[in-house]
Design a protein around this motif. Structure first.
Motif, PDB file in Angstrom:
ATOM      1  N   PHE A  94      13.592   6.333  18.989  1.00  0.00           N
ATOM      2  CA  PHE A  94      14.541   6.242  17.880  1.00  0.00           C
ATOM      3  C   PHE A  94      15.246   4.889  17.866  1.00  0.00           C
ATOM      4  O   PHE A  94      15.594   4.370  16.807  1.00  0.00           O
ATOM      5  CB  PHE A  94      15.585   7.357  17.988  1.00  0.00           C
ATOM      6  N   ALA A  95      15.442   4.302  19.043  1.00  0.00           N
ATOM      7  CA  ALA A  95      16.153   3.025  19.133  1.00  0.00           C
ATOM      8  C   ALA A  95      15.223   1.838  18.918  1.00  0.00           C
ATOM      9  O   ALA A  95      15.668   0.759  18.534  1.00  0.00           O
ATOM     10  CB  ALA A  95      16.837   2.899  20.496  1.00  0.00           C
ATOM     11  N   THR A  96      13.928   2.029  19.141  1.00  0.00           N
ATOM     12  CA  THR A  96      12.999   0.891  19.099  1.00  0.00           C
ATOM     13  C   THR A  96      12.056   0.913  17.910  1.00  0.00           C
ATOM     14  O   THR A  96      11.274  -0.014  17.722  1.00  0.00           O
ATOM     15  CB  THR A  96      12.157   0.857  20.395  1.00  0.00           C
ATOM     16  N   ILE A  97      12.101   1.959  17.104  1.00  0.00           N
ATOM     17  CA  ILE A  97      11.151   2.074  15.996  1.00  0.00           C
ATOM     18  C   ILE A  97      11.393   0.976  14.958  1.00  0.00           C
ATOM     19  O   ILE A  97      12.529   0.641  14.626  1.00  0.00           O
ATOM     20  CB  ILE A  97      11.238   3.475  15.343  1.00  0.00           C
ATOM     21  N   SER A  98      10.301   0.383  14.472  1.00  0.00           N
ATOM     22  CA  SER A  98      10.382  -0.636  13.425  1.00  0.00           C
ATOM     23  C   SER A  98      10.224   0.014  12.058  1.00  0.00           C
ATOM     24  O   SER A  98       9.760   1.164  11.948  1.00  0.00           O
ATOM     25  CB  SER A  98       9.296  -1.691  13.619  1.00  0.00           C
ATOM     26  N   TRP A  99      10.570  -0.731  11.009  1.00  0.00           N
ATOM     27  CA  TRP A  99      10.430  -0.147   9.674  1.00  0.00           C
ATOM     28  C   TRP A  99       8.959   0.103   9.332  1.00  0.00           C
ATOM     29  O   TRP A  99       8.627   1.062   8.637  1.00  0.00           O
ATOM     30  CB  TRP A  99      11.089  -1.041   8.632  1.00  0.00           C
ATOM     31  N   GLN A 100       8.068  -0.763   9.845  1.00  0.00           N
ATOM     32  CA  GLN A 100       6.639  -0.562   9.591  1.00  0.00           C
ATOM     33  C   GLN A 100       6.153   0.746  10.217  1.00  0.00           C
ATOM     34  O   GLN A 100       5.398   1.501   9.587  1.00  0.00           O
ATOM     35  CB  GLN A 100       5.818  -1.732  10.153  1.00  0.00           C
ATOM     36  N   GLN A 101       6.599   0.996  11.439  1.00  0.00           N
ATOM     37  CA  GLN A 101       6.200   2.241  12.111  1.00  0.00           C
ATOM     38  C   GLN A 101       6.757   3.455  11.370  1.00  0.00           C
ATOM     39  O   GLN A 101       6.069   4.467  11.222  1.00  0.00           O
ATOM     40  CB  GLN A 101       6.679   2.232  13.562  1.00  0.00           C
ATOM     41  N   ALA A 102       7.994   3.361  10.892  1.00  0.00           N
ATOM     42  CA  ALA A 102       8.603   4.474  10.157  1.00  0.00           C
ATOM     43  C   ALA A 102       7.822   4.777   8.882  1.00  0.00           C
ATOM     44  O   ALA A 102       7.546   5.944   8.562  1.00  0.00           O
ATOM     45  CB  ALA A 102      10.063   4.145   9.827  1.00  0.00           C
TER      46      ALA A 102
ATOM     47  N   GLY B  25      -8.807   0.314   9.576  1.00  0.00           N
ATOM     48  CA  GLY B  25      -7.818   1.334   9.230  1.00  0.00           C
ATOM     49  C   GLY B  25      -7.707   1.579   7.737  1.00  0.00           C
ATOM     50  O   GLY B  25      -7.945   2.702   7.267  1.00  0.00           O
ATOM     51  N   PRO B  26      -7.351   0.562   6.945  1.00  0.00           N
ATOM     52  CA  PRO B  26      -7.204   0.799   5.498  1.00  0.00           C
ATOM     53  C   PRO B  26      -8.508   1.192   4.812  1.00  0.00           C
ATOM     54  O   PRO B  26      -8.491   2.006   3.883  1.00  0.00           O
ATOM     55  CB  PRO B  26      -6.684  -0.550   4.968  1.00  0.00           C
TER      56      PRO B  26
ATOM     57  N   ALA C  12       2.051  -2.806  11.794  1.00  0.00           N
ATOM     58  CA  ALA C  12       2.073  -4.267  11.769  1.00  0.00           C
ATOM     59  C   ALA C  12       0.873  -4.856  11.034  1.00  0.00           C
ATOM     60  O   ALA C  12       0.969  -5.897  10.385  1.00  0.00           O
ATOM     61  CB  ALA C  12       2.128  -4.810  13.192  1.00  0.00           C
ATOM     62  N   THR C  13      -0.275  -4.188  11.128  1.00  0.00           N
ATOM     63  CA  THR C  13      -1.487  -4.708  10.472  1.00  0.00           C
ATOM     64  C   THR C  13      -1.819  -3.980   9.172  1.00  0.00           C
ATOM     65  O   THR C  13      -2.504  -4.522   8.315  1.00  0.00           O
ATOM     66  CB  THR C  13      -2.700  -4.582  11.421  1.00  0.00           C
ATOM     67  N   PHE C  14      -1.329  -2.746   9.026  1.00  0.00           N
ATOM     68  CA  PHE C  14      -1.688  -1.923   7.861  1.00  0.00           C
ATOM     69  C   PHE C  14      -0.858  -2.289   6.632  1.00  0.00           C
ATOM     70  O   PHE C  14      -1.370  -2.331   5.518  1.00  0.00           O
ATOM     71  CB  PHE C  14      -1.508  -0.447   8.202  1.00  0.00           C
ATOM     72  N   LEU C  15       0.429  -2.529   6.832  1.00  0.00           N
ATOM     73  CA  LEU C  15       1.333  -2.746   5.705  1.00  0.00           C
ATOM     74  C   LEU C  15       1.353  -4.222   5.304  1.00  0.00           C
ATOM     75  O   LEU C  15       2.194  -4.992   5.731  1.00  0.00           O
ATOM     76  CB  LEU C  15       2.746  -2.263   6.073  1.00  0.00           C
ATOM     77  N   ASN C  16       0.406  -4.592   4.478  1.00  0.00           N
ATOM     78  CA  ASN C  16       0.335  -5.955   3.957  1.00  0.00           C
ATOM     79  C   ASN C  16      -0.386  -5.922   2.614  1.00  0.00           C
ATOM     80  O   ASN C  16      -0.992  -4.900   2.251  1.00  0.00           O
ATOM     81  CB  ASN C  16      -0.384  -6.883   4.953  1.00  0.00           C
ATOM     82  N   PRO C  17      -0.328  -7.008   1.836  1.00  0.00           N
ATOM     83  CA  PRO C  17      -0.970  -7.011   0.513  1.00  0.00           C
ATOM     84  C   PRO C  17      -2.463  -6.712   0.559  1.00  0.00           C
ATOM     85  O   PRO C  17      -3.009  -6.135  -0.390  1.00  0.00           O
ATOM     86  CB  PRO C  17      -0.702  -8.442   0.012  1.00  0.00           C
ATOM     87  N   GLN C  18      -3.131  -7.100   1.647  1.00  0.00           N
ATOM     88  CA  GLN C  18      -4.565  -6.825   1.766  1.00  0.00           C
ATOM     89  C   GLN C  18      -4.855  -5.336   1.621  1.00  0.00           C
ATOM     90  O   GLN C  18      -5.832  -4.942   0.992  1.00  0.00           O
ATOM     91  CB  GLN C  18      -5.077  -7.308   3.121  1.00  0.00           C
ATOM     92  N   THR C  19      -4.006  -4.506   2.237  1.00  0.00           N
ATOM     93  CA  THR C  19      -4.224  -3.060   2.186  1.00  0.00           C
ATOM     94  C   THR C  19      -4.148  -2.544   0.754  1.00  0.00           C
ATOM     95  O   THR C  19      -4.960  -1.706   0.336  1.00  0.00           O
ATOM     96  CB  THR C  19      -3.189  -2.335   3.070  1.00  0.00           C
ATOM     97  N   LEU C  20      -3.177  -3.038  -0.006  1.00  0.00           N
ATOM     98  CA  LEU C  20      -3.056  -2.630  -1.408  1.00  0.00           C
ATOM     99  C   LEU C  20      -4.301  -3.032  -2.192  1.00  0.00           C
ATOM    100  O   LEU C  20      -4.834  -2.251  -2.986  1.00  0.00           O
ATOM    101  CB  LEU C  20      -1.809  -3.264  -2.034  1.00  0.00           C
ATOM    102  N   TYR C  21      -4.802  -4.249  -1.954  1.00  0.00           N
ATOM    103  CA  TYR C  21      -6.025  -4.702  -2.613  1.00  0.00           C
ATOM    104  C   TYR C  21      -7.195  -3.779  -2.264  1.00  0.00           C
ATOM    105  O   TYR C  21      -8.018  -3.433  -3.127  1.00  0.00           O
ATOM    106  CB  TYR C  21      -6.369  -6.137  -2.199  1.00  0.00           C
ATOM    107  N   ILE C  22      -7.271  -3.390  -0.994  1.00  0.00           N
ATOM    108  CA  ILE C  22      -8.377  -2.535  -0.546  1.00  0.00           C
ATOM    109  C   ILE C  22      -8.315  -1.170  -1.237  1.00  0.00           C
ATOM    110  O   ILE C  22      -9.343  -0.636  -1.680  1.00  0.00           O
ATOM    111  CB  ILE C  22      -8.331  -2.369   0.987  1.00  0.00           C
ATOM    112  N   ILE C  23      -7.111  -0.606  -1.351  1.00  0.00           N
ATOM    113  CA  ILE C  23      -6.953   0.697  -2.010  1.00  0.00           C
ATOM    114  C   ILE C  23      -7.414   0.616  -3.471  1.00  0.00           C
ATOM    115  O   ILE C  23      -8.149   1.476  -3.969  1.00  0.00           O
ATOM    116  CB  ILE C  23      -5.481   1.163  -1.945  1.00  0.00           C
ATOM    117  N   VAL C  24      -6.990  -0.458  -4.163  1.00  0.00           N
ATOM    118  CA  VAL C  24      -7.348  -0.624  -5.584  1.00  0.00           C
ATOM    119  C   VAL C  24      -8.848  -0.891  -5.729  1.00  0.00           C
ATOM    120  O   VAL C  24      -9.523  -0.295  -6.578  1.00  0.00           O
ATOM    121  CB  VAL C  24      -6.529  -1.768  -6.218  1.00  0.00           C
ATOM    122  N   LEU C  25      -9.376  -1.794  -4.899  1.00  0.00           N
ATOM    123  CA  LEU C  25     -10.802  -2.111  -4.976  1.00  0.00           C
ATOM    124  C   LEU C  25     -11.654  -0.901  -4.623  1.00  0.00           C
ATOM    125  O   LEU C  25     -12.739  -0.708  -5.185  1.00  0.00           O
ATOM    126  CB  LEU C  25     -11.126  -3.279  -4.043  1.00  0.00           C
TER     127      LEU C  25
END
Length: 387
Positions: free
Chosen positions: A16-24, A176-177, A288-301
């Motif tokens: 709870f003290a170390t979780i990052s927003w990406q992990q959440a 992953g994506p 850290a690797t999943f949440l980036n613009p590339q992932t959105l492009y992959i979902i759309v493509l």
């Protein structure tokens, strides 16, 4: 150290003290995917372990994400004693072991009779691979490398194991994506395909009742997987492992002499490999690797790839309908994507909505099985070009 300091240190060491927003965010996404798998029953056999693997990978401090991208890094992890359980399971993905074994199980469960009875189905299966090459071109235009674009394009084949196999070879950083997109769209076949099918066909054509398929003898069913393996492997060696294992599973089914291992391939082995594959692939999707613009492009493509795959199959179905003077219902072309047997069931459902006397399931299974072979061949082509 007094009790107060000990308690503070304990709190500081918790997730709870170390979780990052990406992990959440990833934990929320994994819970949504678990909901879709359990409540909506969208491809639960693979979506559930993938989603739970994603959940494990994003638990702070648990160290359950895949930690390496090449075998040298894996060797260093083993030597230092830092390799975790997921790292070991991921070897089956990295070395390309799990997808061919899943293909063997699929072959053991699948009746190739409709394809043998109507060889023209192979053309429909090939046409449905249009989405792969459309998405590949678009991905290149968006700045992806050849290897990444090929991995994204294969989503259009609607075959999760093939997508994982090719991506693990060409662009493991996108595993992953791409895996999430591939299995999500496979699960959404009943939602995505019908509007495209209705848009590309007339009600008159959707009402066409096709004649009964001819009976297929045991000898034909035994010769077929052997002949396909030899032909495809000689023509395209890089597709040999996927097509070969698919046909081995089918030969075990049709030969009738290895019932015990046929049942094992269909059940115990397939279930075990599915669990290992799902968890290890999901564990590559850390925030850290999943949440980036590339992932959105992959979902759309991926959606574009899948939609154009359906479009290509139905359009060729229309052409074959006209050439056969109304003997072929164009709806069966949509089953050319290799989501077996869901895509064939969608063809049946859409056909019966306009004509309750329409029974297209067995006719659609021909293109559906052809789509499995077609996606494996497309993966082989891309692998030979960019591997």
């Amino acid at each position: 150290m007094d009790i107060g300091q000990t308690f503070v240190k304990f709190l500081q060491d918790t997730g709870f003290a170390t979780i990052s927003w990406q992990q959440a965010v990833m934990l929320v996404i994994s819970c949504i995917l678990l909901y879709l798998a359990i409540v909506k029953q969208y491809e639960p056999l693979l979506l559930l372990p993938i989603a739970f693997g994603m959940l494990l990978a994003n638990l702070p401090g648990a160290n359950l994400a895949v930690q390496y991208s090449n075998m040298e890094q894996f060797g260093e992890l083993v030597q230092s004693g830092q390799a975790n359980m997921i790292d070991i399971l991921y070897l089956g993905v990295k070395l390309g072991v799990y997808p061919p074994l899943i293909f063997m199980g699929v072959g053991a469960m699948t009746d190739f009779g409709p394809l043998i009875a109507n060889p023209k189905s192979l053309i429909l299966g090939a046409a449905a691979q249009l989405g792969i090459f459309m998405a590949f071109i678009l991905a290149l235009l968006l700045g992806f490398t050849n290897q990444q674009a090929a991995s994204i394009g294969i989503i259009g084949g609607a075959d999760g194991p093939t997508a994982i196999f090719l991506t693990s070879k060409l662009a493991p950083e996108l595993l992953g994506p791409i895996a999430v997109a591939a299995y999500s769209y496979m699960a959404l076949v009943p939602i995505i395909q019908p509007p495209i099918m209705k848009l590309c066909t007339s009600k008159k054509d959707r009402m066409i009742v096709m004649g009964q398929l001819r009976p297929v003898g045991r000898k034909e069913k035994i010769i077929f997987p052997i002949a396909v393996t030899i032909f495809v492997s000689l023509m395209l060696p890089s597709a040999g492992v996927l097509v070969g294992m698919l046909m081995l599973g089918n030969l075990m089914r049709e030969s009738g002499v290895v019932e015990r291992i046929n049942k094992t391939a269909q059940n115990e082995l397939l279930n075990i490999i599915t669990i290992f594959l799902g968890i290890s692939v999901g564990a590559t999707a850390n925030g850290a690797t999943f949440l980036n613009p590339q992932t959105l492009y992959i979902i759309v493509l991926g959606l574009i790839a899948f939609s154009f795959g359906t479009f290509g199959g139905v359009i060729l179905g229309n052409i074959m309908c006209k050439l056969s003077k109304g003997k072929i219902n164009p709806l069966i072309g949509s089953a050319g994507v290799s989501a077996v047997p869901m895509a064939a069931r969608v063809s049946q459902k859409v056909g019966q909505a306009d004509n309750p006397r329409n029974f297209l399931l067995m006719h659609a299974m021909g293109p559906n099985v052809a789509g499995v072979i077609g996606s494996a061949v497309a993966a082989g082509i891309l692998l030979s070009m960019f591997g």
